[in-house]
Scaffold this motif. Structure first.
Motif, mmCIF file in Angstrom:
data_model
loop_
_atom_site.group_PDB
_atom_site.id
_atom_site.type_symbol
_atom_site.label_atom_id
_atom_site.label_comp_id
_atom_site.label_asym_id
_atom_site.label_seq_id
_atom_site.Cartn_x
_atom_site.Cartn_y
_atom_site.Cartn_z
ATOM 1 N N UNK A 26 -1.707 9.798 -1.846
ATOM 2 C CA UNK A 26 -3.016 10.358 -1.475
ATOM 3 C C UNK A 26 -2.855 11.226 -0.214
ATOM 4 N N UNK A 27 -2.128 10.672 0.750
ATOM 5 C CA UNK A 27 -1.963 11.400 2.012
ATOM 6 C C UNK A 27 -1.192 12.697 1.792
ATOM 7 N N UNK A 28 -0.158 12.610 0.968
ATOM 8 C CA UNK A 28 0.610 13.830 0.668
ATOM 9 C C UNK A 28 -0.264 14.879 -0.019
ATOM 10 N N UNK A 32 5.376 16.435 5.040
ATOM 11 C CA UNK A 32 5.808 15.669 3.868
ATOM 12 C C UNK A 32 7.118 14.945 4.164
ATOM 13 N N UNK A 52 3.948 7.329 10.540
ATOM 14 C CA UNK A 52 2.660 7.835 10.065
ATOM 15 C C UNK A 52 1.806 8.344 11.224
ATOM 16 N N UNK A 65 -3.429 15.224 0.327
ATOM 17 C CA UNK A 65 -4.317 15.817 1.346
ATOM 18 C C UNK A 65 -3.568 16.907 2.132
ATOM 19 N N UNK A 66 -2.349 16.578 2.545
ATOM 20 C CA UNK A 66 -1.552 17.557 3.301
ATOM 21 C C UNK A 66 -1.341 18.829 2.478
ATOM 22 N N UNK A 67 -0.948 18.634 1.223
ATOM 23 C CA UNK A 67 -0.696 19.800 0.367
ATOM 24 C C UNK A 67 -1.960 20.629 0.166
ATOM 25 N N UNK A 95 -0.385 16.630 12.018
ATOM 26 C CA UNK A 95 -1.212 17.202 10.950
ATOM 27 C C UNK A 95 -2.607 17.556 11.475
ATOM 28 N N UNK A 141 8.206 6.321 4.894
ATOM 29 C CA UNK A 141 8.226 5.400 3.765
ATOM 30 C C UNK A 141 9.594 4.736 3.575
ATOM 31 N N UNK A 194 -4.523 20.952 2.076
ATOM 32 C CA UNK A 194 -4.850 21.722 3.282
ATOM 33 C C UNK A 194 -3.971 22.975 3.342
ATOM 34 N N UNK A 220 -0.272 4.599 -1.356
ATOM 35 C CA UNK A 220 -1.256 5.437 -0.652
ATOM 36 C C UNK A 220 -0.614 6.687 -0.035
ATOM 37 N N UNK A 221 0.729 6.628 0.085
ATOM 38 C CA UNK A 221 1.396 7.821 0.623
ATOM 39 C C UNK A 221 1.090 9.051 -0.217
ATOM 40 N N UNK A 235 -5.418 3.846 7.117
ATOM 41 C CA UNK A 235 -5.588 3.895 5.660
ATOM 42 C C UNK A 235 -4.293 3.485 4.968
ATOM 43 N N UNK A 236 -3.201 4.072 5.435
ATOM 44 C CA UNK A 236 -1.906 3.753 4.850
ATOM 45 C C UNK A 236 -1.595 2.266 4.999
ATOM 46 N N UNK A 273 0.815 -1.239 0.000
ATOM 47 C CA UNK A 273 0.000 0.000 0.000
ATOM 48 C C UNK A 273 0.841 1.279 0.000
ATOM 49 N N UNK A 274 2.126 1.156 -0.391
ATOM 50 C CA UNK A 274 2.955 2.367 -0.276
ATOM 51 C C UNK A 274 2.492 3.456 -1.254
#
Lengths: 604, 419
Positions: free
Chosen positions: A11-13, B341, B360, A15-17, B367, B348, A19, A8-9, B178-179, A5-6
């Motif tokens: 998607x999370x990034x 980030x 995470x 989201x952070x950006x 966050x 990772x 925001x 998925x990082x 989720x991750x 699932x790496x």
């Protein structure tokens, strides 16, 4: 090895950006686009505190204080800060009802919740002391010192004028004024408003959320310091003014005294008058209404500048001058008088005196007939094709004496008087259908001619100066300035040559020695004068007198007008004479005369 | 396997640098926020900025200790630490000190300690420990239940302390899950849930119901008419409708007056600028008045003169916005985003799933704090009293965030060593 699932990082990034981007956009909106937050911030913190400068003082020509300031206190309110209030207690302290309290607070709120408004003006010193101790219990209220005009001599109300709250209209037109400010409303308070008021200062103070003062904004970088108003030294002689007002008591009319060499007004009396202190202070509006409603005396009416009268016989002096200038009479010209002037159905009556008169005698005896002939001679002078042309020449010379127009003096409100025009007579009699006989009454200062008392006094000054004048004015010195406005120091030369004045002055002197103005005679002081009677269709005629003294070196000219005073000699002559005595000798020896005149009542 | 020669070797200086910048910037803003002329000295220990300096010094010591600690310590003692913190949360309910309505403080002499700040760290450790175990799959229902328990326990205890804000922070672990493989629908459902929550408060619920019914009918036309799909459609319709109705019920009957008020302010239903809307309005005024480049250091008036409440703790971003303007506050946002980030990137690159999950967790918690705190000050979220990491005044929160971050930095430094 990649962790499951790496991916998925990402998607999370994202989201952070996003925001971060949303926050920056929001900040951009709050901090750059929308201005309302800056204003709110200023409203939170800043209080704009106005520093009112002391208004300039006013002195008479000899340094006598005529107007000064007395400290007074206004109770101010900032509606936003009003809370937890013991209304009843505050109402009791400042002696108002609860209804009034609510009404005023509402009005203040209507103006602004943040900016202070005056809640109760000019509270007494005692109340101030009392209030100051308890003020902490009334958040939102504070006391602001300001000054009240005081008139120690209680004279010259019309000259000095008064100040009052500035009108909404003025506030709209002049950014300097804010509601509740004071402004000169009449007299020299108005005409020298800019000099007297000085300059307001503005301090920006910062307050925290508990309403505690936190000092000046940026160490006072944006503060302005108030500048005190300039003091005025007027041309008025307080002694003469005071005496004039005393002599005019219970009479209606005016006195204007001018120093002919400078145009400085020494005294200007309008009677009936009022105590200027009435229009300063707590009861100002009540008193103003009272004065305004006094319709029989009209004490607010400034007669020397605003009342217009037919000049009567005093105008003969002018005709004598114009006629000489136009070359239709000289000192040897004689005209007959058979108890008047009778010609072509026109009759101008005269009193009994030796006849025929020469020019000098005509002044001495104030002969009506002589001046009817003179005017006829002027208007029928050979060389002019029409009466109109001759009339216009006459009129031009007359206007050069400052008549029929405003002086543009420093008294803020004057009338121009009236010297009729050819067009006026065209309308009255038909175009060019009028002849000398149609307008013969101009010769003796009756008819359509109107002069204000100040114009009459200035006319006397011109005779005293033998041909020039300075625009009459009120102020000698403004603060430390070396000069006054140049229009007051510019010589105005009339259109009559100097040489023609001697005989007129001679006649006027005779009039004092042995003529209509003998009541003015004084030991050791040479005087020249002329009485007049201004016809009054509404009742007893107005008594007019102009006086010049001393003749050889005129120091003062006076015009006195007493309404319904009848013959000049009765009131106007002794009044002028007493004023000259006081001015030139510093005292009054004719105490009985002074007493009789000042106690005399002239019905109007 | 490489030996670590000194404690700074392999340290991620980007993350450490960002941390230091934020901490120092926070300190000078605390100074500016409560600045008084009588206590000009930033080292004045009677003032909060003087105290903050002590907290910072302690935080440095703490971070050094963490860097010196054996790398296996935290993974070995994850559960014991979690259990100790849970006991402390329990203890604080019994003997705690009440500050602004929350019973979440231990009073030790003059010093106040807030265990809930450290509970996040402990939960993070426990979660990482549990999920990184060899045979654990997040899809298993058993795993889900235990995970929910690990996260739910501190939430419950903190709710009981009446500290809703701190309890909400645990929502952040959704990102971790989720991750680690939890269905992406969780995020979508979460967003949908929040959207529906506010919609339900703004719009009449029967209208929403009508719209939902219409959507359901349209969908019904297009799906294959199999029993399973019809069940799903009808089922989700009933669940959503139930949600909409329960939102109003919760709003009316469960939420407290001030919580309702804060939501009303956010939705623009309530504009009482002197009452419940005061905080947000003053906060926006302070930030908005900063303009492009701000009023300058110590020149702010809104925060210093106490117009903004809690100006050195929860509303510290107001001082930044007012004195440093758009430029300064944007830079702070950018610094945070870079830090997040960076942490994700670091997570990772971990070889152990324990470190990755922990990383995470760190990113998610930081966050979440960042989002809620700043959104609140600029009027995008209801007022929730949680601090801005590293910047807000307060020893407990600074230390907790420092521990949270540096345990991860330590693991990252030793990532090649570990497995």
């Amino acid at each position: 090895m990649k962790a499951p699932h790496s991916e998925r990082q990402h998607i999370i990034k994202i989201i952070v950006l996003s925001v971060g981007v949303i926050f920056i956009l929001r900040l951009f909106y709050l901090q750059i686009i929308d201005d309302k937050y800056k204003e709110s911030a200023n409203r939170n913190v800043f209080r704009y505190i106005t520093e009112f400068p002391a208004r300039g003082l006013v002195y008479d020509r000899n340094g006598k204080l005529m107007v000064y300031n007395e400290a007074t206190y206004d109770l101010m309110v900032v509606p936003k800060d009003v809370k937890d209030l013991d209304t009843t207690e505050l109402c009791r302290l400042i002696e108002i009802t609860k209804e009034v309290f609510i009404k005023r607070l509402k009005k203040a709120k209507g103006y602004s919740s943040y900016v202070p408004s005056i809640f109760e003006r000019e509270i007494s010193k005692e109340m101030y002391g009392f209030l100051q101790e308890k003020l902490y219990r009334f958040p939102g209220f504070y006391v602001q010192a300001r000054s009240l005009r005081k008139y120690p001599l209680s004279i010259a109300a019309h000259v000095l004028g008064y100040i009052g709250e500035v009108s909404p209209q003025k506030i709209m037109n002049d950014a300097y004024y804010k509601p509740g400010d004071y402004i000169g409303i009449s007299g020299i308070e108005k005409s020298y408003e800019k000099e007297l008021r000085g300059k307001k200062g503005l301090k920006i103070k910062m307050y925290d959320v508990y309403n505690r003062e936190k000092g000046s904004f940026r160490n006072g970088m944006y503060d302005t310091v108030s500048v005190a108003g300039k003091d005025l030294i007027t041309t008025i002689d307080a002694d003469i003014q005071e005496l004039g007002e005393k002599l005019m008591k219970n009479k209606r009319g005016s006195i204007v005294a001018i120093e002919p060499k400078t145009g400085e007004i020494l005294a200007m009396v309008s009677s009936p008058t009022y105590d200027p202190n009435l229009l300063a202070g707590h009861d100002r509006s009540k008193n103003y209404l009272m004065l305004l409603q006094n319709t029989s005396e009209k004490p607010l009416f400034n007669r020397p500048l605003l009342a217009q009268y037919p000049p009567g016989s005093t105008f003969k002096l002018l005709n004598a001058l114009v006629a000489q200038q136009m070359g239709v009479v000289n000192d040897n010209t004689r005209y007959p008088c058979s108890l008047g002037f009778h010609m072509g159905g026109v009759n101008v009556k005269c009193h009994a005196h030796a006849s025929p008169c020469n020019l000098e005698q005509s002044i001495q005896h104030s002969c009506n007939s002589y001046y009817s002939y003179t005017l006829k001679a002027i208007l029928e002078k050979s060389g002019y094709k029409t009466t109109r042309e001759a009339f216009n020449t006459w009129r031009t010379i007359v206007l050069s004496f400052g008549l029929g127009k405003k002086f543009n003096d420093d008294l803020c409100n004057e009338l121009s008087g009236n010297i009729p025009t050819a067009e006026y007579y065209d309308k009255l009699h038909g175009k060019n259908k009028w002849r000398a006989l149609s307008i013969i009454s101009l010769g003796i200062g009756q008819g359509e001619i109107l002069l204000t008392p100040i114009q009459l006094a200035n006319f006397a000054a011109i005779i005293a100066n033998k041909g020039y004048y300075y625009i009459p004015h009120m102020v000698k010195k403004i603060g430390n300035e070396k000069t006054i406005d140049s229009r007051f120091t510019t010589k105005q030369i009339v259109k009559v040559d100097k040489k023609y004045f001697d005989i007129v002055l001679e006649g006027m002197s005779k009039s004092i020695e042995a003529g209509t103005g003998t009541g003015a005679r004084l030991k050791n002081i040479t005087m020249a004068g002329k009485t007049g009677t201004a016809q009054n269709p509404h009742g007893e005629d107005h008594s007019v007198f102009v006086l010049i003294a001393p003749v050889e070196n005129p120091k003062i000219v006076i015009s006195v007008l007493v309404e319904n005073g009848g013959w000049g000699a009765t009131w106007a002559v002794p009044i002028a004479s007493l004023l000259v005595e006081k001015y030139l000798t510093g005292k009054i020896e004719r105490v009985d005369l002074e007493k009789r005149i000042s106690e005399g009542v002239v019905k109007y | 396997m490489r030996e670590q020669k000194n404690i700074f070797q392999n340290i991620d200086w980007v993350a450490t640098g960002l941390y230091m910048v934020l901490v120092l910037f926070g300190w000078i803003n605390i100074y500016a926020a409560v600045f008084v002329e009588e206590h000009k000295n930033i080292f004045d220990f009677t003032q909060s900025y003087g105290k903050q300096m002590i907290w910072i010094a302690c935080a440095i010591v703490i971070s050094l200790i963490i860097l010196m600690t054996d790398i296996k310590f935290f993974s070995t003692f994850s559960y014991p630490i979690y259990i100790i913190l849970m006991l402390m949360l329990l203890a604080v309910l019994l003997v705690g000190n009440v500050t602004s309505g929350s019973k979440s403080w231990f009073l030790i002499g003059n010093f106040k300690l807030q265990p809930s700040e450290f509970a996040k760290f402990a939960t993070c450790l426990a979660l990482a420990k549990y999920l990184s175990a060899l045979n654990i799959k997040i899809q298993d229902i058993r795993t889900k239940i235990i995970t929910a328990f690990i996260i739910g326990l501190p939430v419950l205890l903190i709710f009981l302390q009446n500290d809703t804000g701190s309890a909400l922070v645990y929502t952040a672990f959704i990102f971790v899950l989720y991750r680690e493989g939890l269905s992406g629908n969780v995020l979508i459902l979460g967003v949908l849930g929040i959207a529906l929550f506010f919609l339900a408060l703004l719009i009449n619920q029967y209208i929403i119901l009508g719209v939902l019914l219409a959507i359901a009918l349209i969908l019904f036309k297009y799906i294959r008419k199999r029993r399973k799909e019809i069940t799903i459609l009808v089922g989700s319709f009933i669940i959503i409708a139930g949600f909409v109705f329960s939102v109003n019920y919760i709003y009316e009957n469960v939420l407290e007056e001030h919580q309702k008020g804060r939501i009303d302010v956010l939705l623009g239903k309530e504009v009482d600028l002197k009452g419940i809307g005061y905080n947000v309005n003053q906060s926006k005024i302070a930030i908005g008045s900063g303009g492009f480049i701000g009023k300058g250091f110590l020149q702010g008036t809104q925060t210093k003169y106490n117009f903004v409440p809690e100006q050195s703790t929860d509303f510290i971003f107001c001082t930044i916005g007012e004195e440093w303007g758009f430029v300064g506050s944007s830079i702070v946002i950018v610094l945070y985003v870079l830090l997040f980030l960076r942490i994700i990137m670091m997570a990772e690159r971990q070889r152990s799933s324990y470190s990755r999950i922990y990383g995470y967790g760190v990113a998610s918690i930081l966050f979440f704090h960042f989002v809620i705190n700043i959104a609140m000050t600029i009027g995008l979220a209801p007022v929730v009293g949680i601090p801005l990491p590293f910047i807000s005044y307060g020893g407990s929160s600074l230390w907790a965030f420092t521990i949270l971050l540096f345990v991860f930095i330590k693991q990252d430094a030793n990532r090649l060593q570990l497995l």
